[in-house]
Design an enzyme around this catalytic site. Structure first.
Site, PDB file in Angstrom:
ATOM      1  N   LYS A 187       0.649  -1.235   0.194  1.00 15.68           N
ATOM      2  CA  LYS A 187       0.001   0.018   0.052  1.00 15.68           C
ATOM      3  C   LYS A 187       0.877   1.316   0.039  1.00 15.68           C
ATOM      4  CE  LYS A 187      -4.482   0.834   0.606  1.00 15.68           C
ATOM      5  NZ  LYS A 187      -5.681  -0.065   0.075  1.00 15.68           N
TER       6      LYS A 187
HETATM    7  N1  GLU Z   1      -7.322   0.320  -2.909  1.00 13.02           N
HETATM    8  C1  GLU Z   1      -8.208  -1.241  -3.188  1.00 13.02           C
HETATM    9  C2  GLU Z   1      -8.138  -2.104  -2.045  1.00 13.02           C
HETATM   10  O1  GLU Z   1      -8.074  -1.644  -0.834  1.00 13.02           O
HETATM   11  C3  GLU Z   1      -7.751  -1.593  -4.456  1.00 13.02           C
HETATM   12  C4  GLU Z   1      -6.366  -2.127  -4.618  1.00 13.02           C
HETATM   13  C5  GLU Z   1      -5.797  -2.694  -5.920  1.00 13.02           C
HETATM   14  O2  GLU Z   1      -6.901  -2.643  -6.857  1.00 13.02           O
HETATM   15  O3  GLU Z   1      -4.893  -3.309  -6.133  1.00 13.02           O
HETATM   16  O4  GLU Z   1      -8.330  -3.193  -1.992  1.00 13.02           O
END
Ligand code: GLU
Length: 444
Positions: free
Chosen positions: A135
Protein backbone atom coordinates in the site's frame (compact mmCIF):
# COMPACT_ATOMS: atom_id res chain seq x y z
CA UNK A 1 15.80 -21.78 8.78
CA UNK A 2 16.51 -22.16 12.48
CA UNK A 3 14.94 -20.45 15.45
CA UNK A 4 17.92 -18.33 16.38
CA UNK A 5 17.66 -16.56 13.01
CA UNK A 6 14.16 -15.40 13.75
CA UNK A 7 14.28 -14.54 17.43
CA UNK A 8 15.25 -10.93 16.94
CA UNK A 9 12.46 -9.94 14.53
CA UNK A 10 9.95 -11.51 16.91
CA UNK A 11 11.09 -9.25 19.74
CA UNK A 12 11.28 -6.10 17.65
CA UNK A 13 7.86 -6.82 16.23
CA UNK A 14 6.41 -6.88 19.74
CA UNK A 15 7.90 -3.47 20.38
CA UNK A 16 6.90 -1.96 17.06
CA UNK A 17 3.39 -3.23 16.89
CA UNK A 18 2.37 -2.95 20.51
CA UNK A 19 -0.10 -5.81 20.68
CA UNK A 20 2.76 -8.16 19.95
CA UNK A 21 2.87 -11.80 19.19
CA UNK A 22 1.59 -13.10 22.50
CA UNK A 23 -1.96 -14.24 21.98
CA UNK A 24 -3.94 -12.65 24.77
CA UNK A 25 -7.18 -12.67 22.84
CA UNK A 26 -9.49 -12.17 25.79
CA UNK A 27 -9.23 -8.37 26.03
CA UNK A 28 -8.02 -7.11 22.68
CA UNK A 29 -7.43 -3.48 23.37
CA UNK A 30 -8.61 -2.72 26.84
CA UNK A 31 -5.92 -0.15 27.75
CA UNK A 32 -6.26 2.26 24.83
CA UNK A 33 -7.56 2.46 21.29
CA UNK A 34 -5.17 0.46 19.10
CA UNK A 35 -3.42 2.04 16.16
CA UNK A 36 -4.44 0.86 12.68
CA UNK A 37 -1.56 -1.60 12.38
CA UNK A 38 -2.07 -2.90 15.92
CA UNK A 39 -5.71 -3.65 15.06
CA UNK A 40 -4.75 -5.54 11.88
CA UNK A 41 -2.03 -7.46 13.73
CA UNK A 42 -4.54 -8.33 16.45
CA UNK A 43 -6.93 -9.89 13.92
CA UNK A 44 -3.96 -11.72 12.39
CA UNK A 45 -2.93 -13.11 15.79
CA UNK A 46 -6.43 -14.34 16.60
CA UNK A 47 -6.49 -16.36 13.39
CA UNK A 48 -2.85 -17.45 13.83
CA UNK A 49 -3.86 -18.89 17.21
CA UNK A 50 -6.59 -20.95 15.55
CA UNK A 51 -4.10 -22.24 12.98
CA UNK A 52 -1.34 -22.78 15.56
CA UNK A 53 1.12 -20.65 13.57
CA UNK A 54 4.49 -20.77 15.39
CA UNK A 55 6.05 -17.55 16.70
CA UNK A 56 8.91 -17.45 14.16
CA UNK A 57 6.42 -17.69 11.29
CA UNK A 58 4.20 -14.98 12.79
CA UNK A 59 7.17 -12.62 12.69
CA UNK A 60 7.86 -13.54 9.09
CA UNK A 61 4.23 -12.91 8.13
CA UNK A 62 3.70 -9.78 10.22
CA UNK A 63 6.83 -7.73 9.59
CA UNK A 64 6.69 -5.89 6.24
CA UNK A 65 9.29 -6.82 3.67
CA UNK A 66 10.11 -3.15 3.06
CA UNK A 67 8.88 0.28 4.16
CA UNK A 68 9.83 3.38 2.21
CA UNK A 69 9.23 7.01 3.21
CA UNK A 70 9.96 9.69 0.63
CA UNK A 71 9.91 13.44 0.52
CA UNK A 72 7.84 14.82 -2.36
CA UNK A 73 8.76 18.35 -3.44
CA UNK A 74 6.04 19.98 -5.56
CA UNK A 75 6.03 23.28 -7.40
CA UNK A 76 2.69 24.93 -6.63
CA UNK A 77 0.80 27.04 -9.17
CA UNK A 78 1.99 30.26 -7.48
CA UNK A 79 5.64 29.28 -7.98
CA UNK A 80 6.34 28.27 -4.37
CA UNK A 81 7.70 24.81 -3.46
CA UNK A 82 5.81 22.63 -0.96
CA UNK A 83 7.20 19.37 0.36
CA UNK A 84 4.86 16.45 1.11
CA UNK A 85 5.58 13.03 2.63
CA UNK A 86 4.77 9.78 0.83
CA UNK A 87 4.98 6.10 1.77
CA UNK A 88 5.06 2.70 0.11
CA UNK A 89 4.91 -0.34 2.36
CA UNK A 90 5.58 -3.68 0.67
CA UNK A 91 4.19 -6.18 3.10
CA UNK A 92 4.57 -9.63 1.60
CA UNK A 93 5.39 -11.25 -1.76
CA UNK A 94 5.26 -14.99 -1.03
CA UNK A 95 2.25 -15.52 -3.33
CA UNK A 96 3.29 -13.13 -6.11
CA UNK A 97 4.03 -9.48 -6.92
CA UNK A 98 2.84 -7.08 -4.25
CA UNK A 99 -0.40 -5.26 -4.97
CA UNK A 100 -2.26 -2.40 -3.39
CA UNK A 101 -3.61 1.10 -3.79
CA UNK A 102 -2.30 4.62 -3.34
CA UNK A 103 -4.16 6.81 -0.86
CA UNK A 104 -4.10 10.63 -0.91
CA UNK A 105 -5.56 11.84 2.38
CA UNK A 106 -4.53 14.26 5.16
CA UNK A 107 -4.51 11.45 7.76
CA UNK A 108 -2.13 9.16 5.85
CA UNK A 109 0.81 8.07 8.02
CA UNK A 110 3.24 5.17 8.09
CA UNK A 111 1.26 3.16 10.65
CA UNK A 112 -1.93 3.37 8.61
CA UNK A 113 -0.17 2.45 5.35
CA UNK A 114 1.49 -0.49 7.13
CA UNK A 115 -1.89 -1.74 8.29
CA UNK A 116 -3.45 -1.34 4.82
CA UNK A 117 -0.50 -3.14 3.19
CA UNK A 118 -0.96 -6.09 5.53
CA UNK A 119 -4.70 -6.17 4.78
CA UNK A 120 -3.81 -6.44 1.07
CA UNK A 121 -1.71 -9.56 1.72
CA UNK A 122 -4.66 -11.31 3.38
CA UNK A 123 -7.17 -9.91 0.88
CA UNK A 124 -5.36 -11.16 -2.23
CA UNK A 125 -4.92 -14.52 -0.52
CA UNK A 126 -8.60 -14.83 0.50
CA UNK A 127 -9.78 -14.06 -3.03
CA UNK A 128 -6.99 -16.31 -4.32
CA UNK A 129 -5.33 -14.09 -6.90
CA UNK A 130 -1.56 -14.48 -7.41
CA UNK A 131 -0.37 -11.45 -5.49
CA UNK A 132 1.10 -10.34 -2.21
CA UNK A 133 0.20 -7.10 -0.47
CA UNK A 134 1.41 -3.49 -0.50
CA UNK A 135 0.00 0.00 0.00
CA UNK A 136 1.12 3.55 -0.53
CA UNK A 137 -0.04 7.01 0.28
CA UNK A 138 0.67 10.68 0.48
CA UNK A 139 -0.31 12.90 3.39
CA UNK A 140 -2.23 15.57 1.47
CA UNK A 141 -5.72 17.07 1.23
CA UNK A 142 -6.52 16.50 -2.48
CA UNK A 143 -9.27 19.15 -2.52
CA UNK A 144 -6.66 21.82 -1.65
CA UNK A 145 -4.65 21.10 -4.82
CA UNK A 146 -5.40 22.11 -8.39
CA UNK A 147 -5.36 19.43 -11.10
CA UNK A 148 -1.92 20.59 -12.26
CA UNK A 149 -0.58 20.45 -8.69
CA UNK A 150 -2.01 16.92 -8.25
CA UNK A 151 -0.25 15.87 -11.44
CA UNK A 152 3.09 17.33 -10.31
CA UNK A 153 2.66 15.72 -6.86
CA UNK A 154 2.04 12.32 -8.47
CA UNK A 155 5.01 12.63 -10.82
CA UNK A 156 7.27 13.71 -7.96
CA UNK A 157 6.06 10.74 -5.86
CA UNK A 158 6.91 8.40 -8.76
CA UNK A 159 10.39 9.97 -8.93
CA UNK A 160 10.84 8.90 -5.30
CA UNK A 161 9.58 5.30 -5.54
CA UNK A 162 9.81 4.20 -9.21
CA UNK A 163 12.71 1.82 -8.65
CA UNK A 164 10.74 -0.38 -6.23
CA UNK A 165 7.61 -0.47 -8.46
CA UNK A 166 7.15 -2.77 -11.46
CA UNK A 167 4.65 -5.15 -13.12
CA UNK A 168 6.41 -8.20 -11.63
CA UNK A 169 7.25 -6.70 -8.24
CA UNK A 170 4.74 -4.12 -6.94
CA UNK A 171 1.66 -2.87 -8.80
CA UNK A 172 -0.19 0.18 -7.39
CA UNK A 173 -3.86 1.04 -7.94
CA UNK A 174 -6.45 3.62 -6.84
CA UNK A 175 -7.56 4.04 -3.24
CA UNK A 176 -9.14 6.88 -1.28
CA UNK A 177 -8.40 10.27 -2.90
CA UNK A 178 -6.83 8.90 -6.10
CA UNK A 179 -8.54 8.56 -9.48
CA UNK A 180 -7.91 6.91 -12.84
CA UNK A 181 -6.23 10.18 -13.92
CA UNK A 182 -3.71 9.81 -11.09
CA UNK A 183 -3.04 6.25 -12.32
CA UNK A 184 -2.43 7.57 -15.87
CA UNK A 185 0.09 10.20 -14.61
CA UNK A 186 1.78 7.56 -12.46
CA UNK A 187 2.16 5.18 -15.39
CA UNK A 188 3.39 7.92 -17.72
CA UNK A 189 6.06 9.05 -15.24
CA UNK A 190 7.16 5.48 -14.39
CA UNK A 191 7.50 4.68 -18.13
CA UNK A 192 9.93 7.61 -18.53
CA UNK A 193 12.36 5.59 -16.40
CA UNK A 194 11.52 2.03 -17.43
CA UNK A 195 9.82 2.09 -20.87
CA UNK A 196 6.34 1.06 -22.03
CA UNK A 197 4.54 -1.32 -19.68
CA UNK A 198 0.91 -0.51 -18.78
CA UNK A 199 0.78 -3.52 -16.39
CA UNK A 200 2.79 -1.44 -13.88
CA UNK A 201 -0.38 0.05 -12.42
CA UNK A 202 -4.12 -0.78 -12.47
CA UNK A 203 -7.23 1.35 -12.32
CA UNK A 204 -6.12 3.28 -15.41
CA UNK A 205 -8.63 5.08 -17.67
CA UNK A 206 -10.34 2.54 -19.96
CA UNK A 207 -8.94 4.26 -23.08
CA UNK A 208 -5.42 4.02 -21.56
CA UNK A 209 -5.25 0.24 -21.00
CA UNK A 210 -7.70 0.27 -18.08
CA UNK A 211 -10.25 -2.52 -17.53
CA UNK A 212 -13.92 -1.95 -18.18
CA UNK A 213 -15.74 -2.27 -14.90
CA UNK A 214 -12.76 -1.44 -12.65
CA UNK A 215 -14.43 1.71 -11.36
CA UNK A 216 -17.62 -0.07 -10.29
CA UNK A 217 -15.78 -3.22 -9.11
CA UNK A 218 -15.42 -2.62 -5.36
CA UNK A 219 -19.03 -1.45 -4.89
CA UNK A 220 -20.39 -4.13 -7.20
CA UNK A 221 -18.37 -6.74 -5.30
CA UNK A 222 -19.92 -5.53 -2.02
CA UNK A 223 -23.35 -6.01 -3.60
CA UNK A 224 -22.56 -9.49 -4.96
CA UNK A 225 -21.28 -10.58 -1.54
CA UNK A 226 -24.30 -9.04 0.22
CA UNK A 227 -26.58 -11.24 -1.91
CA UNK A 228 -24.56 -14.33 -1.01
CA UNK A 229 -24.42 -13.55 2.71
CA UNK A 230 -28.12 -12.73 3.05
CA UNK A 231 -29.13 -15.85 1.17
CA UNK A 232 -27.17 -17.86 3.75
CA UNK A 233 -28.84 -15.92 6.56
CA UNK A 234 -32.29 -16.45 5.01
CA UNK A 235 -32.96 -12.73 4.67
CA UNK A 236 -34.80 -11.73 1.47
CA UNK A 237 -33.45 -8.60 -0.34
CA UNK A 238 -36.84 -6.85 -0.16
CA UNK A 239 -36.90 -7.35 3.65
CA UNK A 240 -33.38 -6.04 4.11
CA UNK A 241 -33.20 -2.32 4.93
CA UNK A 242 -29.74 -1.03 4.00
CA UNK A 243 -27.83 1.96 5.40
CA UNK A 244 -24.62 3.01 3.62
CA UNK A 245 -22.04 5.31 5.19
CA UNK A 246 -20.12 7.11 2.42
CA UNK A 247 -21.33 7.88 -1.09
CA UNK A 248 -18.02 7.97 -2.96
CA UNK A 249 -17.00 5.44 -5.59
CA UNK A 250 -17.60 2.38 -3.38
CA UNK A 251 -20.75 3.46 -1.52
CA UNK A 252 -22.51 4.79 -4.62
CA UNK A 253 -21.83 1.68 -6.74
CA UNK A 254 -22.90 -0.58 -3.86
CA UNK A 255 -26.14 1.45 -3.52
CA UNK A 256 -26.80 1.17 -7.26
CA UNK A 257 -26.24 -2.59 -7.39
CA UNK A 258 -28.26 -3.29 -4.23
CA UNK A 259 -31.20 -1.09 -5.22
CA UNK A 260 -31.28 -2.79 -8.64
CA UNK A 261 -31.36 -6.09 -6.71
CA UNK A 262 -34.53 -4.95 -4.85
CA UNK A 263 -32.95 -3.97 -1.51
CA UNK A 264 -34.58 -0.89 0.06
CA UNK A 265 -31.77 1.63 0.69
CA UNK A 266 -33.15 3.54 3.68
CA UNK A 267 -30.15 5.79 4.40
CA UNK A 268 -26.94 7.05 2.82
CA UNK A 269 -24.51 9.62 4.13
CA UNK A 270 -21.53 11.73 3.15
CA UNK A 271 -19.79 14.57 4.99
CA UNK A 272 -22.79 16.83 4.34
CA UNK A 273 -25.27 14.68 6.29
CA UNK A 274 -27.34 11.51 6.46
CA UNK A 275 -30.21 11.22 3.97
CA UNK A 276 -32.97 9.01 5.29
CA UNK A 277 -36.29 7.56 4.15
CA UNK A 278 -37.65 4.55 6.08
CA UNK A 279 -39.62 3.45 2.97
CA UNK A 280 -36.50 3.51 0.77
CA UNK A 281 -34.61 6.28 -1.03
CA UNK A 282 -34.76 6.99 -4.76
CA UNK A 283 -31.21 5.79 -5.48
CA UNK A 284 -31.26 6.81 -9.16
CA UNK A 285 -32.11 10.38 -8.08
CA UNK A 286 -29.35 10.30 -5.43
CA UNK A 287 -26.80 9.14 -8.01
CA UNK A 288 -27.83 11.90 -10.42
CA UNK A 289 -27.59 14.49 -7.64
CA UNK A 290 -24.16 13.26 -6.48
CA UNK A 291 -22.84 13.25 -10.05
CA UNK A 292 -24.04 16.80 -10.73
CA UNK A 293 -22.95 18.28 -7.38
CA UNK A 294 -20.06 16.01 -6.30
CA UNK A 295 -21.87 15.84 -2.94
CA UNK A 296 -25.26 14.84 -1.50
CA UNK A 297 -25.64 18.40 -0.13
CA UNK A 298 -28.99 19.81 -1.19
CA UNK A 299 -30.72 16.48 -1.86
CA UNK A 300 -34.20 17.28 -0.60
CA UNK A 301 -36.42 14.29 -1.41
CA UNK A 302 -36.04 12.71 2.07
CA UNK A 303 -35.34 13.45 5.75
CA UNK A 304 -31.93 14.76 6.73
CA UNK A 305 -30.00 13.90 9.90
CA UNK A 306 -26.46 14.68 11.10
CA UNK A 307 -23.96 12.48 9.19
CA UNK A 308 -22.84 10.45 12.22
CA UNK A 309 -26.39 9.29 13.01
CA UNK A 310 -26.32 6.84 10.11
CA UNK A 311 -24.31 4.34 12.14
CA UNK A 312 -26.98 4.14 14.84
CA UNK A 313 -30.03 3.81 12.58
CA UNK A 314 -32.08 0.66 12.93
CA UNK A 315 -31.48 -1.40 9.78
CA UNK A 316 -30.83 -4.94 8.60
CA UNK A 317 -27.57 -4.29 6.75
CA UNK A 318 -25.08 -1.55 7.60
CA UNK A 319 -22.33 -0.83 5.07
CA UNK A 320 -19.51 1.41 6.28
CA UNK A 321 -17.96 2.56 2.98
CA UNK A 322 -15.89 5.55 4.11
CA UNK A 323 -12.99 5.90 6.53
CA UNK A 324 -11.38 3.35 8.84
CA UNK A 325 -12.09 3.15 12.58
CA UNK A 326 -15.64 4.51 12.46
CA UNK A 327 -17.08 1.92 14.87
CA UNK A 328 -15.09 1.84 18.10
CA UNK A 329 -15.68 1.03 21.77
CA UNK A 330 -17.08 4.59 22.09
CA UNK A 331 -20.06 4.16 19.76
CA UNK A 332 -20.48 0.40 19.35
CA UNK A 333 -23.37 0.22 21.81
CA UNK A 334 -25.46 2.50 19.56
CA UNK A 335 -25.19 0.20 16.50
CA UNK A 336 -28.60 -1.36 15.75
CA UNK A 337 -27.88 -3.30 12.55
CA UNK A 338 -28.35 -7.09 12.17
CA UNK A 339 -25.47 -7.50 9.72
CA UNK A 340 -22.49 -5.37 8.69
CA UNK A 341 -20.51 -5.54 5.46
CA UNK A 342 -17.16 -3.75 5.65
CA UNK A 343 -16.84 -1.96 2.30
CA UNK A 344 -14.17 0.34 3.81
CA UNK A 345 -10.86 -0.98 5.09
CA UNK A 346 -10.73 -1.44 8.90
CA UNK A 347 -13.97 0.36 9.80
CA UNK A 348 -14.39 -1.61 13.08
CA UNK A 349 -11.92 -1.63 15.99
CA UNK A 350 -11.17 -5.03 17.56
CA UNK A 351 -13.01 -4.34 20.83
CA UNK A 352 -16.09 -3.18 18.90
CA UNK A 353 -15.81 -6.25 16.68
CA UNK A 354 -15.77 -8.48 19.74
CA UNK A 355 -18.85 -6.83 21.25
CA UNK A 356 -20.82 -6.88 17.99
CA UNK A 357 -19.98 -10.54 17.37
CA UNK A 358 -20.95 -11.49 20.92
CA UNK A 359 -24.20 -9.61 20.37
CA UNK A 360 -25.00 -11.90 17.42
CA UNK A 361 -24.29 -9.39 14.64
CA UNK A 362 -22.79 -10.99 11.53
CA UNK A 363 -19.85 -9.04 10.07
CA UNK A 364 -18.49 -9.71 6.59
CA UNK A 365 -14.87 -8.47 6.95
CA UNK A 366 -13.05 -5.98 4.71
CA UNK A 367 -10.52 -8.47 3.35
CA UNK A 368 -13.38 -10.33 1.69
CA UNK A 369 -16.09 -7.65 1.44
CA UNK A 370 -14.12 -5.09 -0.58
CA UNK A 371 -11.96 -7.52 -2.56
CA UNK A 372 -13.90 -6.88 -5.80
CA UNK A 373 -11.63 -3.90 -6.55
CA UNK A 374 -8.34 -5.73 -6.43
CA UNK A 375 -9.91 -8.68 -8.25
CA UNK A 376 -10.76 -6.54 -11.28
CA UNK A 377 -7.32 -4.92 -10.93
CA UNK A 378 -5.96 -8.44 -11.39
CA UNK A 379 -8.07 -8.85 -14.55
CA UNK A 380 -6.69 -5.52 -15.82
CA UNK A 381 -3.10 -6.66 -15.20
CA UNK A 382 -3.76 -9.99 -16.96
CA UNK A 383 -5.19 -8.15 -19.98
CA UNK A 384 -2.22 -5.74 -20.08
CA UNK A 385 0.24 -8.64 -19.98
CA UNK A 386 -1.67 -10.33 -22.84
CA UNK A 387 -2.20 -7.10 -24.82
CA UNK A 388 -5.85 -8.05 -25.01
CA UNK A 389 -9.09 -6.51 -23.76
CA UNK A 390 -12.06 -8.31 -22.20
CA UNK A 391 -15.71 -7.26 -22.55
CA UNK A 392 -17.57 -5.80 -19.57
CA UNK A 393 -19.76 -8.92 -19.51
CA UNK A 394 -16.76 -11.18 -19.17
CA UNK A 395 -15.26 -9.05 -16.41
CA UNK A 396 -18.52 -9.08 -14.46
CA UNK A 397 -18.88 -12.84 -14.89
CA UNK A 398 -15.33 -13.57 -13.77
CA UNK A 399 -15.73 -11.20 -10.81
CA UNK A 400 -18.86 -13.03 -9.73
CA UNK A 401 -17.06 -16.35 -10.08
CA UNK A 402 -14.00 -15.27 -8.04
CA UNK A 403 -16.08 -13.70 -5.27
CA UNK A 404 -18.40 -16.72 -5.07
CA UNK A 405 -15.44 -19.04 -4.59
CA UNK A 406 -13.92 -16.77 -1.95
CA UNK A 407 -17.23 -16.39 -0.10
CA UNK A 408 -17.84 -20.15 -0.10
CA UNK A 409 -14.37 -20.96 1.22
CA UNK A 410 -14.74 -18.44 4.07
CA UNK A 411 -18.30 -19.53 4.87
CA UNK A 412 -17.32 -23.22 4.97
CA UNK A 413 -14.26 -22.43 7.10
CA UNK A 414 -16.42 -20.53 9.60
CA UNK A 415 -18.80 -23.49 9.90
CA UNK A 416 -16.10 -26.16 10.04
CA UNK A 417 -14.14 -24.37 12.78
CA UNK A 418 -16.99 -22.44 14.49
CA UNK A 419 -15.37 -19.09 13.74
CA UNK A 420 -16.80 -15.66 13.08
CA UNK A 421 -16.42 -14.65 9.42
CA UNK A 422 -13.48 -12.30 10.07
CA UNK A 423 -11.40 -14.93 11.80
CA UNK A 424 -12.40 -17.46 9.12
CA UNK A 425 -11.32 -15.08 6.33
CA UNK A 426 -7.98 -14.55 8.05
CA UNK A 427 -7.40 -18.28 8.57
CA UNK A 428 -8.14 -18.95 4.87
CA UNK A 429 -5.77 -16.12 3.83
CA UNK A 430 -3.00 -16.88 6.31
CA UNK A 431 -3.18 -20.60 5.47
CA UNK A 432 -2.50 -19.83 1.80
CA UNK A 433 0.39 -17.45 2.55
CA UNK A 434 1.82 -19.95 5.05
CA UNK A 435 1.78 -22.66 2.37
CA UNK A 436 3.58 -20.34 -0.06
CA UNK A 437 6.17 -19.55 2.62
CA UNK A 438 6.76 -23.28 3.14
CA UNK A 439 7.20 -23.82 -0.58
CA UNK A 440 9.68 -20.93 -0.62
CA UNK A 441 11.76 -22.87 1.90
CA UNK A 442 10.65 -21.30 5.19
CA UNK A 443 10.33 -24.36 7.41
CA UNK A 444 11.43 -24.48 11.02
N1 GLU B 1 -7.28 0.11 -2.95
C1 GLU B 1 -8.09 -1.04 -3.20
C2 GLU B 1 -8.11 -1.96 -1.98
O1 GLU B 1 -7.93 -1.53 -0.86
C3 GLU B 1 -7.72 -1.75 -4.48
C4 GLU B 1 -6.30 -2.23 -4.59
C5 GLU B 1 -5.93 -2.73 -5.99
O2 GLU B 1 -6.77 -2.69 -6.88
O3 GLU B 1 -4.78 -3.13 -6.13
O4 GLU B 1 -8.41 -3.11 -2.08
Amino acid sequence: MNRTDTQEPAISNTENHGIGLASDTSAPCSKRTPSASEATDYYFCQAADVLGVPTWLRSLLLIPKREVTVRIPVEMDNGSIETFVGYRVQHNNFRGPMKGGLRYHPEVNLDEVRSLASLMTWKTAVVNIPYGGAKGGVCVQPSHLTTKEMERLTRSFVDGIHDIIGPDSDIPAPDMGTTHEVMAWFRNQWEKYHGFNPAVITGKPVEEYGAKGREEATGRGVGILALKLLRRLNIRPQDCRVAIQGFGNVGSHAAKFLSESMFPIVAVSDVSGCYFNPRGLDVAALLRHALANRSLEGFAECDRLPANELLSLECDLLIPAALGGVISENNVSSVRARTIIEAANSPIHPEAHRRLTEGGITILPDILANSGGVTVSYFEWVQNLQHYSWSLDRIRQELDHKLSEAFESVWQESIAKSLDLRTAAYTVGIGRVQRAAELAGFRA
